[in-house]
Enzyme design. Structure first.
Site, PDB file in Angstrom:
ATOM      1  N   ARG A  37       0.819  -1.223   0.000  1.00 35.59           N
ATOM      2  CA  ARG A  37       0.000   0.000   0.000  1.00 35.59           C
ATOM      3  C   ARG A  37       0.846   1.264   0.000  1.00 35.59           C
ATOM      4  NH1 ARG A  37      -5.054  -1.769   3.881  1.00 35.59           N
ATOM      5  NH2 ARG A  37      -6.214  -2.734   2.185  1.00 35.59           N
ATOM      6  N   LYS A 198     -13.928 -14.451   4.448  1.00 31.20           N
ATOM      7  CA  LYS A 198     -15.044 -13.592   4.871  1.00 31.20           C
ATOM      8  C   LYS A 198     -16.221 -13.695   3.905  1.00 31.20           C
ATOM      9  CE  LYS A 198     -11.838 -10.509   5.245  1.00 31.20           C
ATOM     10  NZ  LYS A 198     -11.210  -9.203   5.108  1.00 31.20           N
ATOM     11  N   GLY A 352      -6.290  -8.251   0.379  1.00 38.16           N
ATOM     12  CA  GLY A 352      -4.985  -8.342   1.038  1.00 38.16           C
ATOM     13  C   GLY A 352      -4.265  -9.658   0.799  1.00 38.16           C
ATOM     14  N   GLY A 375     -12.261  -4.735   0.605  1.00 37.44           N
ATOM     15  CA  GLY A 375     -13.660  -4.363   0.800  1.00 37.44           C
ATOM     16  C   GLY A 375     -14.126  -3.339  -0.226  1.00 37.44           C
TER      17      GLY A 375
HETATM   18  P1  ADP Z   1      -8.752 -11.365   0.794  1.00 40.12           P
HETATM   19  O1  ADP Z   1      -8.005 -10.626   1.879  1.00 40.12           O
HETATM   20  O2  ADP Z   1      -7.841 -11.835  -0.286  1.00 40.12           O
HETATM   21  O3  ADP Z   1      -9.928 -10.587   0.300  1.00 40.12           O
HETATM   22  P2  ADP Z   1     -10.089 -12.959   2.780  1.00 40.12           P
HETATM   23  O4  ADP Z   1      -9.597 -11.966   3.785  1.00 40.12           O
HETATM   24  O5  ADP Z   1     -11.547 -13.088   2.571  1.00 40.12           O
HETATM   25  O6  ADP Z   1      -9.385 -12.699   1.385  1.00 40.12           O
HETATM   26  O7  ADP Z   1      -9.562 -14.405   3.140  1.00 40.12           O
HETATM   27  C1  ADP Z   1      -8.235 -14.796   2.972  1.00 40.12           C
HETATM   28  C2  ADP Z   1      -7.936 -15.899   3.924  1.00 40.12           C
HETATM   29  O8  ADP Z   1      -8.806 -16.979   3.709  1.00 40.12           O
HETATM   30  C3  ADP Z   1      -6.548 -16.432   3.739  1.00 40.12           C
HETATM   31  O9  ADP Z   1      -5.764 -15.990   4.810  1.00 40.12           O
HETATM   32  C4  ADP Z   1      -6.737 -17.954   3.756  1.00 40.12           C
HETATM   33  O10 ADP Z   1      -5.881 -18.580   4.675  1.00 40.12           O
HETATM   34  C5  ADP Z   1      -8.157 -18.126   4.187  1.00 40.12           C
HETATM   35  N1  ADP Z   1      -8.786 -19.340   3.639  1.00 40.12           N
HETATM   36  C6  ADP Z   1      -9.180 -19.577   2.388  1.00 40.12           C
HETATM   37  N2  ADP Z   1      -9.704 -20.795   2.267  1.00 40.12           N
HETATM   38  C7  ADP Z   1      -9.648 -21.385   3.477  1.00 40.12           C
HETATM   39  C8  ADP Z   1     -10.038 -22.647   3.986  1.00 40.12           C
HETATM   40  N3  ADP Z   1     -10.583 -23.583   3.210  1.00 40.12           N
HETATM   41  N4  ADP Z   1      -9.818 -22.883   5.288  1.00 40.12           N
HETATM   42  C9  ADP Z   1      -9.258 -21.938   6.079  1.00 40.12           C
HETATM   43  N5  ADP Z   1      -8.873 -20.731   5.658  1.00 40.12           N
HETATM   44  C10 ADP Z   1      -9.054 -20.447   4.364  1.00 40.12           C
HETATM   45 MG    MG Z   2      -8.164 -10.365   3.886  1.00 37.80          MG
END
Ligand code: ADP
Ligand code: MG
Length: 396
Positions: A37, A198, A352, A375
């Site tokens: 960032r 999320k 992220g 987000g």
């Molecule tokens: P981003 O930040 O890329 O938008 P999120 O914050 O929604 O994505 O989620 C990312 C996290 O989701 C990662 O740290 C990953 O470890 C976790 N994750 C993805 N799939 C699984 C799973 N099947 N079990 C546990 N954690 C998971």
């Molecule tokens: Mg995230």
């Protein structure tokens, strides 16, 4: 109404330019552990410096909840940004009051300062009280550069432009232009890849994009919730109890492509094994096991979509990629998306952890737009108006 880019502003020489950036970076052992960032806002700051403006940077860091919490000071961030910019960025331990005023008044042309964490003020969140007015009094014009905060109706995002001429920074402009390509006339096939943890943040965007997308590939935690809702035994997998019904509803949609196999194991990496998903619900996980990645057949299936795509957007890891061997699916998808983006597709990656995965495999430069917003990107793609962007519009 158009949004003015800072690149179109004339005579910036000597002007005090308040720039809202997103320098909310993670720390590990007292050091900035990911400066994505910070690097993203270097072009805007460099541009302003070259125009001989006086640059006053504003950001939040963490969630100090309106209190002065020393560990959330931006002091070390100023040091890191100094290194990235190749020019001294002085940290001012205040954002309003005599100390801030004095520091800003003493600035020379081309100088850059970073004010203290704006979330130390209880008035920042939700744009309360007089904070925006007092911040605006420090500058002549305002620039919003931090796309990742554009979805927040905070004093330093939507409040300041009520008092000053307001512009989009180069980063914000780039993000808006790139994401607009996805919301208007995306090249087809348009493939959306959603994963991550999320779920509640992903479902609205999924719904909005389903009409435009050719296919939506789903991995990550959403898969476990969906499988549980269908009656499969998912052990200690990541589940979003509140979204079970929604997940079951999505299952019927013909554009949504679910995994055909998954990798299960212990969360610390031991005993990983592949499980093929059968039509009829069955037990996937044994006691203590969780679904932690997409399987090899799913990867081949996803690859067949990605390799035909003309437009791709990816948000959310395919699995628990921080621990091996559950990084396989996410890293493979990162390579596929980057490869296709380097070729004939317009590819966008955001979030992220997703961006981190793309960097881990060293393919960041092949992706057309690496969005700094998680987000904010999802809300934009979901068709919501972002308050920070709307605030810039009003001023024209
Ligand atoms: P981003 O930040 O890329 O938008 P999120 O914050 O929604 O994505 O989620 C990312 C996290 O989701 C990662 O740290 C990953 O470890 C976790 N994750 C993805 N799939 C699984 C799973 N099947 N079990 C546990 N954690 C998971
Ligand atoms: Mg995230």
């Amino acid at each position: 109404m158009m949004i003015r880019s800072i690149a179109s502003a004339k005579n910036l020489r000597g002007l005090r330019v308040l720039v809202r950036v997103d320098f909310n970076v993670p720390f590990k052992n007292g050091r900035v552990s990911d400066d994505t960032r910070l690097r993203a806002s270097v072009p805007t700051v460099k541009y302003l410096v070259r125009q001989d403006a006086r640059v006053i940077l504003l950001s939040h860091l963490g969630r100090p909840d309106g209190k002065r919490v020393p560990k959330f000071s931006l002091r070390l961030v100023a040091d890191r940004f100094t290194a990235l910019l190749g020019r001294r960025v002085k940290h001012i331990p205040a954002y309003e009051g005599p100390a801030a005023k004095r520091a800003v008044m003493g600035m020379k042309n081309g100088e850059v300062v970073l004010l203290e964490n704006i979330r130390f003020s209880p008035q920042e969140s939700g744009n309360k009280g007089e904070l925006a007015k007092s911040l605006a009094s420090l500058g002549d014009i305002f620039v919003l550069d931090g796309f990742a905060v554009a979805h927040r109706a905070d004093a330093s995002v939507v409040g300041i432009p009520k008092y000053l001429p307001a512009y989009a920074g180069l980063l914000l402009k780039k993000e808006i232009d790139g994401l607009t390509k996805l919301t208007t006339r995306p090249g087809k096939p348009f493939v959306v890849i959603l994963g991550g943890a999320k779920m509640e943040t992903k479902v609205p965007v999924l719904k909005a994009l389903l009409t435009k997308a050719t296919a939506v590939l789903i991995g990550g935690g959403i898969v476990s919730t969906y499988l549980k809702a269908k009656g499969y035994g998912v052990g200690s997998s990541l589940i979003d109890e509140g979204a079970m019904k929604q997940a079951r509803g999505l299952g019927k949609h013909r554009k949504i492509i679910w995994p055909v196999d998954v990798v299960v194991g212990k969360t610390y990496g031991a005993g990983a094994r592949r499980v093929l998903l059968l039509k009829k619900p069955h037990t996937i996980c044994k006691k203590g096991e969780a679904i932690l990645d997409i399987g090899p057949a799913t990867l081949r299936l996803f690859a067949s979509y990605i390799k035909r795509a003309k437009t791709i957007v990816w948000n959310g890891a395919m699995g628990y990629f921080e621990v091996t061997p559950y990084d396989v699916g996410t890293k493979a998808v990162a390579r596929l998306v980057a490869g296709q983006s380097k070729g004939k597709a317009f590819g966008v990656v955001g979030g992220g952890e997703t961006v981190q995965a793309v960097e881990m495999v060293g393919v960041r430069d092949d992706v057309d737009l690496v969005s700094t917003g998680g987000g904010a990107m999802l809300e934009f793609l979901g068709g919501k108006k972002l308050p920070g962007i709307e605030a810039l519009r009003r001023k024209n």
